[in-house]
Each structure stands twice: as C-alpha cells, then as structure tokens.
Design a protein around this motif. Structure first.
Motif, PDB file in Angstrom:
ATOM      1  N   ILE A   1       0.319  12.383  10.619  1.00 14.65           N
ATOM      2  CA  ILE A   1      -1.008  12.183  10.035  1.00 14.65           C
ATOM      3  C   ILE A   1      -0.840  11.542   8.656  1.00 14.65           C
ATOM      4  CG2 ILE A   1      -3.116  13.302   9.226  1.00 14.65           C
ATOM      5  CD1 ILE A   1      -2.508  15.550  11.250  1.00 14.65           C
ATOM      6  N   ILE A   2      -1.398  10.361   8.492  1.00 16.87           N
ATOM      7  CA  ILE A   2      -1.333   9.666   7.212  1.00 16.87           C
ATOM      8  C   ILE A   2      -2.572  10.020   6.396  1.00 16.87           C
ATOM      9  CG2 ILE A   2      -1.250   7.416   6.089  1.00 16.87           C
ATOM     10  CD1 ILE A   2       0.192   6.327   8.524  1.00 16.87           C
ATOM     11  N   GLU A   3      -2.364  10.428   5.154  1.00 21.32           N
ATOM     12  CA  GLU A   3      -3.473  10.876   4.324  1.00 21.32           C
ATOM     13  C   GLU A   3      -4.452   9.739   4.027  1.00 21.32           C
ATOM     14  OE1 GLU A   3      -2.200  12.112   0.449  1.00 21.32           O
ATOM     15  OE2 GLU A   3      -0.907  10.372   0.190  1.00 21.32           O
ATOM     16  N   PRO A   4      -5.718  10.066   3.740  1.00 14.61           N
ATOM     17  CA  PRO A   4      -6.704   9.045   3.369  1.00 14.61           C
ATOM     18  C   PRO A   4      -6.256   8.282   2.119  1.00 14.61           C
ATOM     19  CG  PRO A   4      -7.784  11.133   3.860  1.00 14.61           C
ATOM     20  CD  PRO A   4      -6.309  11.415   3.820  1.00 14.61           C
ATOM     21  N   GLY A   5      -6.585   7.001   2.075  1.00 17.05           N
ATOM     22  CA  GLY A   5      -6.260   6.195   0.912  1.00 17.05           C
ATOM     23  C   GLY A   5      -4.867   5.614   0.913  1.00 17.05           C
ATOM     24  N   PHE A   6      -4.092   5.883   1.952  1.00 13.28           N
ATOM     25  CA  PHE A   6      -2.725   5.385   2.059  1.00 13.28           C
ATOM     26  C   PHE A   6      -2.781   3.881   2.328  1.00 13.28           C
ATOM     27  CE2 PHE A   6       1.452   4.832   3.996  1.00 13.28           C
ATOM     28  CZ  PHE A   6       2.252   5.721   3.285  1.00 13.28           C
ATOM     29  N   THR A   7      -2.206   3.096   1.454  1.00 10.45           N
ATOM     30  CA  THR A   7      -2.346   1.639   1.524  1.00 10.45           C
ATOM     31  C   THR A   7      -1.398   1.024   2.547  1.00 10.45           C
ATOM     32  OG1 THR A   7      -0.772   1.383  -0.295  1.00 10.45           O
ATOM     33  CG2 THR A   7      -3.112   1.489  -0.865  1.00 10.45           C
ATOM     34  N   GLU A   8      -1.731  -0.175   3.014  1.00  5.94           N
ATOM     35  CA  GLU A   8      -0.882  -0.870   3.971  1.00  5.94           C
ATOM     36  C   GLU A   8       0.496  -1.148   3.366  1.00  5.94           C
ATOM     37  OE1 GLU A   8       0.793  -3.051   7.110  1.00  5.94           O
ATOM     38  OE2 GLU A   8      -0.785  -1.543   7.024  1.00  5.94           O
ATOM     39  N   ASN A   9       0.517  -1.708   2.176  1.00  6.34           N
ATOM     40  CA  ASN A   9       1.779  -2.021   1.509  1.00  6.34           C
ATOM     41  C   ASN A   9       2.011  -1.069   0.350  1.00  6.34           C
ATOM     42  OD1 ASN A   9       2.411  -4.372   3.141  1.00  6.34           O
ATOM     43  ND2 ASN A   9       0.738  -5.404   2.062  1.00  6.34           N
ATOM     44  N   ASP A  10       3.239  -0.981  -0.073  1.00  5.98           N
ATOM     45  CA  ASP A  10       3.621  -0.082  -1.155  1.00  5.98           C
ATOM     46  C   ASP A  10       3.116  -0.635  -2.488  1.00  5.98           C
ATOM     47  OD1 ASP A  10       4.774   1.643  -2.936  1.00  5.98           O
ATOM     48  OD2 ASP A  10       6.821   1.414  -2.191  1.00  5.98           O
ATOM     49  N   GLU A  11       2.131   0.030  -3.055  1.00  7.98           N
ATOM     50  CA  GLU A  11       1.563  -0.417  -4.322  1.00  7.98           C
ATOM     51  C   GLU A  11       2.098   0.380  -5.512  1.00  7.98           C
ATOM     52  OE1 GLU A  11      -2.673  -0.448  -4.015  1.00  7.98           O
ATOM     53  OE2 GLU A  11      -2.694  -1.861  -2.320  1.00  7.98           O
ATOM     54  N   LEU A  12       2.963   1.357  -5.253  1.00  9.20           N
ATOM     55  CA  LEU A  12       3.504   2.172  -6.340  1.00  9.20           C
ATOM     56  C   LEU A  12       4.838   1.643  -6.852  1.00  9.20           C
ATOM     57  CD1 LEU A  12       2.718   5.840  -5.264  1.00  9.20           C
ATOM     58  CD2 LEU A  12       1.283   4.171  -6.436  1.00  9.20           C
ATOM     59  N   TRP A  13       5.685   1.167  -5.938  1.00  7.03           N
ATOM     60  CA  TRP A  13       7.014   0.709  -6.348  1.00  7.03           C
ATOM     61  C   TRP A  13       6.908  -0.603  -7.109  1.00  7.03           C
ATOM     62  CZ3 TRP A  13      10.252  -3.510  -5.352  1.00  7.03           C
ATOM     63  CH2 TRP A  13      11.584  -3.343  -5.759  1.00  7.03           C
ATOM     64  N   LYS A  14       7.609  -0.664  -8.251  1.00  9.36           N
ATOM     65  CA  LYS A  14       7.625  -1.866  -9.085  1.00  9.36           C
ATOM     66  C   LYS A  14       9.071  -2.262  -9.349  1.00  9.36           C
ATOM     67  CE  LYS A  14       3.134  -1.464  -9.548  1.00  9.36           C
ATOM     68  NZ  LYS A  14       2.206  -2.365  -8.813  1.00  9.36           N
ATOM     69  N   ARG A  15       9.355  -3.544  -9.171  1.00  7.78           N
ATOM     70  CA  ARG A  15      10.717  -4.021  -9.379  1.00  7.78           C
ATOM     71  C   ARG A  15      11.145  -3.948 -10.841  1.00  7.78           C
ATOM     72  NH1 ARG A  15      14.166  -6.765  -6.259  1.00  7.78           N
ATOM     73  NH2 ARG A  15      12.588  -7.102  -4.645  1.00  7.78           N
ATOM     74  N   ASP A  16      10.189  -3.947 -11.757  1.00  6.23           N
ATOM     75  CA  ASP A  16      10.507  -4.008 -13.180  1.00  6.23           C
ATOM     76  C   ASP A  16      10.136  -2.732 -13.929  1.00  6.23           C
ATOM     77  OD1 ASP A  16       7.791  -4.254 -12.930  1.00  6.23           O
ATOM     78  OD2 ASP A  16       7.586  -5.938 -14.326  1.00  6.23           O
ATOM     79  N   ARG A  17       9.878  -1.641 -13.195  1.00  5.74           N
ATOM     80  CA  ARG A  17       9.485  -0.413 -13.886  1.00  5.74           C
ATOM     81  C   ARG A  17       9.979   0.816 -13.151  1.00  5.74           C
ATOM     82  NH1 ARG A  17       6.179   3.796 -14.470  1.00  5.74           N
ATOM     83  NH2 ARG A  17       5.339   4.223 -16.546  1.00  5.74           N
ATOM     84  N   SER A  18      10.425   1.798 -13.919  1.00  6.02           N
ATOM     85  CA  SER A  18      10.830   3.081 -13.357  1.00  6.02           C
ATOM     86  C   SER A  18       9.960   4.183 -13.952  1.00  6.02           C
ATOM     87  CB  SER A  18      12.310   3.373 -13.664  1.00  6.02           C
ATOM     88  OG  SER A  18      13.150   2.480 -12.986  1.00  6.02           O
ATOM     89  N   GLU A  19       9.683   5.166 -13.135  1.00  5.41           N
ATOM     90  CA  GLU A  19       8.915   6.333 -13.546  1.00  5.41           C
ATOM     91  C   GLU A  19       9.778   7.210 -14.446  1.00  5.41           C
ATOM     92  OE1 GLU A  19       6.017   9.114 -10.772  1.00  5.41           O
ATOM     93  OE2 GLU A  19       8.062   8.715 -10.109  1.00  5.41           O
ATOM     94  N   THR A  20       9.224   7.716 -15.539  1.00  4.23           N
ATOM     95  CA  THR A  20       9.981   8.641 -16.372  1.00  4.23           C
ATOM     96  C   THR A  20      10.029  10.002 -15.681  1.00  4.23           C
ATOM     97  OG1 THR A  20       8.087   9.505 -17.606  1.00  4.23           O
ATOM     98  CG2 THR A  20       9.105   7.456 -18.428  1.00  4.23           C
TER      99      THR A  20
END
Length: 327
Positions: free
Chosen positions: A238-257
């Motif tokens: 079951i995929i939760e509501p609002g789950f996007t088609e493509n990965d919009e969280l991962w960034k090639r130039d940024r890391s999460e602290t």
C-alpha cells in the motif's frame, strides 16, 4: 533544552522541505523508549562484531512478572514471557489517559545491499568521495541499491526467526507492517513476512512511507525508484497518499543533516501514532534511520547489523501547543 523540543524545532524545516510530510499536525508528541523490558541493547551491540547489534534470542525480552494487575485476566503467570508482555502492553494502553499511548516497534534493518558490499570492497573514503555519486560501476547498479545474494539469505533467515517467534515464543504477529520505499527494504519486507502471513491465513499489505527512507545524502543509493516501478514489483504493498511518481526528495547536490533526519523520523512517528491504532508494529528501515528513530525518542544510538531485528517499547504523549516551550 530537552531533546524532544530540539527535534520539534527542527521539525519546522522538515515539514517545509519534504513534500510528503503532513501540511499541518493536529498535535505533537513526545516519544520515549521505555526501559527494563529488553536487554541492554547498547551493551549487547558493543559485544557484537563491528559493534553492530544482531538479533537477540527471544528478541532480548526480559522474563519477568508484571505485578500491576493489567495481565491477570488475560494470561497466567505460567504463560510464556511474550504472552505476559503482550498482555501487559495491552493493559498499559487500556489504563492510560487519552493523550498517552504505547506501541511495540519491531525495527528491522534490510539485508545486505549492493552498496554495502561495494563500499567494503573499495573502502569507505573512496566510496564517499567518488563511487557513491555514480549510478554504478558498469557491472552493478548503486542507485536505489538492491539486495545481494547474501542479503536475500539474511532476509530468509529472519523469515525463519519470525516464524518460530510467532509459533513457539508467541511473539505477536505485527498488526501493521511499514517499509521504507527503497528497494532493499521492500524486498526484505516481502521475503521476511510473505510466507509467514500466508501460513497464518493473513493478507500481507505493507504500508510504504516516504519518510521512513534512509538519511538523504548525495549518494545515489539513497534515491528511490519510481512509483510505477514499485507498483509493478510490489503490487500488494500500500503506497501512502501523496507519494510522487519520481523521487522529489533526493538531491544530487544536498545532504540532509542529522538533525533534519531526526525531525523527519519524528514526523513519521507522529503520523503512525496518530493514525494507526495497532499496538505491535513492524518497520523495515535502514541503519541511520534506526539511529534517527532512537534520537527522536530521546535515546542514545546504537548500530544494528544488516538483516537484524530489535524490539522497543515506545511511549507517546500528546503535547499541546501551549506546552511545547516547557521543560
């Protein structure tokens, strides 16, 4: 300043930065891991190879009586330790005020992945400086790293552990199963639980939650596959509501602290405790994701080995907006 309040402050950034986080929260929670139910995981981890905790016999549950009257009508003192413990947890929830609840979280780390093996091969520094930023080395793919054969074997071993735990030790079958959307967690979840649920006549429909994924770094192994790929390969999940088609969280130039990651895990815990009434819950996640959950619950961290499982009792208390600034 208490740890939970520092996490709350970081939560503001987290809810803005991650599109799948709730737009508003009806309430906030303070989470605490309850002591004296399981062995000292921190000490146990120090004695394990690489100081990474492996699955403890009986999941490390301390065999004891709960002299609080909460279990008397459900089980006897001659019942198995997990039966008495489960009755105790249900009793805690039955007797707690509305703003307090308890859940047993079975935290499971995925099996060994392609990225884990390659990092060991080239060394941590070379992996971080160069290889982790590539989609692969021409032979194996790093992006949304899949399980290697050893990782599949680890998941099968954990499946056998769960089967024995439920049938012989009377460990409660997880009432809800959650998974990170990364492929190594999805496949671990399928291997570990599919046969067990089928044998018990239960339907397995794990819930995929975006915010359960590993700490977001610029490593390609931390980026996920498309929603379409997940739906095609794991159609019963079951995929939760609002789950996007493509990965919009991962960034090639940024890391999460680390603090941003803890805030993200705090958000997903609030989601689970607000919306899931069940008391025994399994989560298939990652090494640093486990560390972030521990921190979100005000605890120090310990590491866990691939394909290993740990159980925690988490107390959640709803905190009104007027109380957020108090110690």
């Amino acid at each position: 300043m208490p740890v939970w309040f520092a996490v709350y402050l970081a939560l503001v950034w987290s809810q803005i930065a991650f599109s799948s986080a709730p737009e508003s929260m009806a309430c906030h929670y303070k989470f605490e891991i309850q002591p004296d139910y399981f062995v000292d995981y921190f000490e146990a981890a120090r004695q394990c190879p690489g100081k990474k905790l492996t699955t403890r016999p009986n999941l490390g549950l301390i065999d004891k009586s709960y002299n609080d009257g909460k279990q008397s009508q459900a089980v006897s003192e001659t019942s198995l330790p997990w039966e008495r413990f489960a009755a105790h947890i249900r009793g805690l929830n039955a007797d707690s005020p509305d703003h307090v609840s308890y859940k047993v979280l079975f935290l499971m780390r995925h099996g060994l992945g392609v990225h884990n093996v390659f990092m060991e091969k080239v060394g941590g520094q070379a992996w971080r400086d160069y290889w982790s930023h590539l989609d692969g080395d021409g032979n194996v793919v790093f992006r949304d790293a899949k399980l290697v054969d050893q990782g599949v074997q680890q998941a099968n071993i954990l499946a056998g552990f769960w089967s024995k735990a439920v049938s012989e030790l009377k460990v409660p079958l997880p009432e809800t199963v959650y998974s990170s959307p990364l492929a190594r967690c999805l496949e671990t979840t399928r291997i570990v639980f599919s046969r067990l649920f089928e044998q018990l006549g239960q339907s397995l429909h794990p819930n995929i939650k975006e915010l359960l994924r590993e700490r977001l770094t610029d490593h390609t192994c931390d980026s996920r596959s498309s929603r379409t790929w997940i739906e095609n390969n794991y159609p019963t999940f079951i995929i939760e509501p609002g789950f996007t088609e493509n990965d919009e969280l991962w960034k090639r130039d940024r890391s999460e602290t680390p603090d941003e990651h803890v805030a993200r895990k705090h958000t997903v815990l609030e989601d689970i405790f607000s919306n899931d009434p069940h008391q025994f819950i399994a989560l298939t996640i990652h090494s640093y994701a486990m560390s972030a959950i521990l921190r979100a619950c005000g605890s120090e961290e310990f590491r866990i080995a691939e394909g290993s499982l740990v159980a925690l009792v988490v107390r959640a208390e709803k905190i009104g907006a007027s109380q957020l600034g108090t110690s």
